[in-house]
Design a protein around this motif. Structure first.
Motif, PDB file in Angstrom:
ATOM      1  N   GLN A  33       0.882  -1.441   0.123  1.00  0.00           N
ATOM      2  CA  GLN A  33       0.276   0.373  -0.009  1.00  0.00           C
ATOM      3  C   GLN A  33       1.323   0.813   0.314  1.00  0.00           C
ATOM      4  N   PHE A  34       2.007   1.140   0.563  1.00  0.00           N
ATOM      5  CA  PHE A  34       3.221   2.696   0.591  1.00  0.00           C
ATOM      6  C   PHE A  34       3.864   2.420  -0.633  1.00  0.00           C
ATOM      7  N   PRO A  37       0.677   2.913  -3.676  1.00  0.00           N
ATOM      8  CA  PRO A  37      -1.399   3.265  -3.127  1.00  0.00           C
ATOM      9  C   PRO A  37      -1.911   3.277  -4.311  1.00  0.00           C
ATOM     10  N   GLU A  38      -2.210   3.290  -5.163  1.00  0.00           N
ATOM     11  CA  GLU A  38      -3.255   3.392  -6.717  1.00  0.00           C
ATOM     12  C   GLU A  38      -3.941   1.767  -7.172  1.00  0.00           C
ATOM     13  N   LYS A  68      10.309   5.294  -3.948  1.00  0.00           N
ATOM     14  CA  LYS A  68       8.791   6.062  -2.962  1.00  0.00           C
ATOM     15  C   LYS A  68       9.405   6.162  -1.268  1.00  0.00           C
TER      16      LYS A  68
END
Length: 375
Positions: A33-34, A37-38, A68
């Motif tokens: 998710q980090f 995120p999309e 990221k």
């Protein structure tokens, strides 16, 4: 080779099964998710289920996670020196060590971007006590350095580690990253431990140790962060050392440091890789015929190169001036940079504790002190 099973990363034949298990762990979900995120959960799970090699996992997932981290917690990464390395040659990168995971992760990002061989990287077993972290480290081509062993066990572990590093470099065409010392540098003073070099030499069959080290193609690495996101977290240990007290880590301290290093603000980051030590090793060999003296000379060589090529930031010069009550380095920083640093000091450190303030400033100032000694 079964003898390395206790310390090695996964073989590619083991990767998919490990991922099938790890993908259901909450920390894997948090990592994905980090990083993406999309992306819907079923999409990244489907991609993981189709991953069958460490390289694919690193290139398709870990590389993007590191990028990221750079995007969210820094003002960018710059590099120098990589143009002097050969694309297809494996090297032994001996590096100063400031951050638990990022040092080696960012080196590998740089190697990948330049089409070079990524590293197998040493990691202390104290950092992978949780099963998920152990699995993730093996998926990311980490090999284990065993800590807190008795003298006999330490000797056997060091021999095994030395043989594994030799196997990677000379037989599997794999670069290797190892820190110049056990654990991270806490006080900003990057010094090579003789024990690291002695361990590396254990696998040698050469009559002259420097001839063996030439085969390993040692490359000194200097990595510097404008701000250390774990600077305040290092204070208790530094204070204990200053008072000659035994420091006992808190529960989960390593994990807290690990996460703080990843997510905390670092501002600018720079990595410099030097040219492989070749002529330097020849010179050491010609001047010393005693192995211990050769090791000491190599320590001095590594320290000189790592400290000389360490990128000094305004934070380092500011800390030097504050520590010495001078304005000797004022041409290296602005008034605004000074105010930001003083504000950080005020927020993180008890100003009524002079010893703690001094330790904090010394951590940032030591790279300048070392550069002045070299100059």
């Amino acid at each position: 080779m079964p003898k390395f099973d206790a310390i090695r990363p996964y073989h590619d034949t083991e990767v998919n099964a490990a991922l099938q298990q790890a993908m259901h762990h909450p920390m894997m979900k948090a990592l994905m998710q980090f990083t993406f995120p999309e992306m819907e959960e079923d999409v990244w799970k489907n991609q993981l289920s189709k991953t069958h090699s460490i390289r694919d996992f690193q290139c398709n997932f870990i590389y993007h996670a590191a990028k990221k981290v750079l995007e969210r917690s820094s003002d960018g990464l710059t590099t120098t020196g990589f143009e002097n390395l050969d694309t297809h040659t494996p090297y032994l990168f001996i590096s100063n060590h400031r951050d638990i995971l990022l040092d080696t992760s960012l080196l590998n990002v740089s190697l990948f971007d330049k089409g070079m061989i990524m590293t197998a990287s040493a990691i202390g077993d104290n950092l992978i006590q949780k099963q998920f972290l152990k699995t993730l480290s093996r998926l990311n081509r980490n090999f284990v350095v065993q800590r807190n062993l008795g003298p006999r066990e330490l000797l056997e572990s060091s021999k095994l580690l030395s043989e594994y590093i030799q196997q990677m470099l000379l037989h599997e065409n794999r670069s290797v990253w190892i820190a110049q010392r056990e654990g991270r540098t806490k006080d900003g003073n990057d010094i090579t431990q003789t024990g690291v070099l002695k361990m590396l030499g254990m696998a040698s069959q050469e009559s002259n140790l420097m001839d063996y080290f030439k085969k390993l193609k040692i490359v000194p690495v200097s990595i510097s962060y404008e701000y250390d996101p774990t600077d305040a977290l290092k204070m208790p240990q530094l204070m204990a050392q200053a008072n000659d007290e035994v420091y006992v880590k808190e529960k989960n301290e390593d994990f807290i440091n690990l996460m703080s290093g990843i997510l905390g603000q670092k501002k600018r980051i720079h990595i410099h890789v030097d040219t492989p030590l070749d002529k330097e090793l020849d010179q050491i060999s010609s001047e010393n015929d005693n192995a211990n003296k050769q090791i000491q000379a190599l320590v001095q060589c590594l320290d000189g190169k790592i400290q000389k090529n360490y990128h000094l930031w305004p934070t380092n010069y500011i800390a030097y001036d504050l520590l010495h009550g001078s304005n000797q380095m004022k041409n290296h920083y602005t008034e605004n940079e000074l105010q930001i640093f003083e504000r950080r000091l005020e927020l993180k450190i008890d100003k009524n504790n002079p010893q703690m303030v001094e330790s904090f400033l010394t951590m940032y100032a030591n790279p300048v002190v070392n550069r002045l000694k070299i100059s």
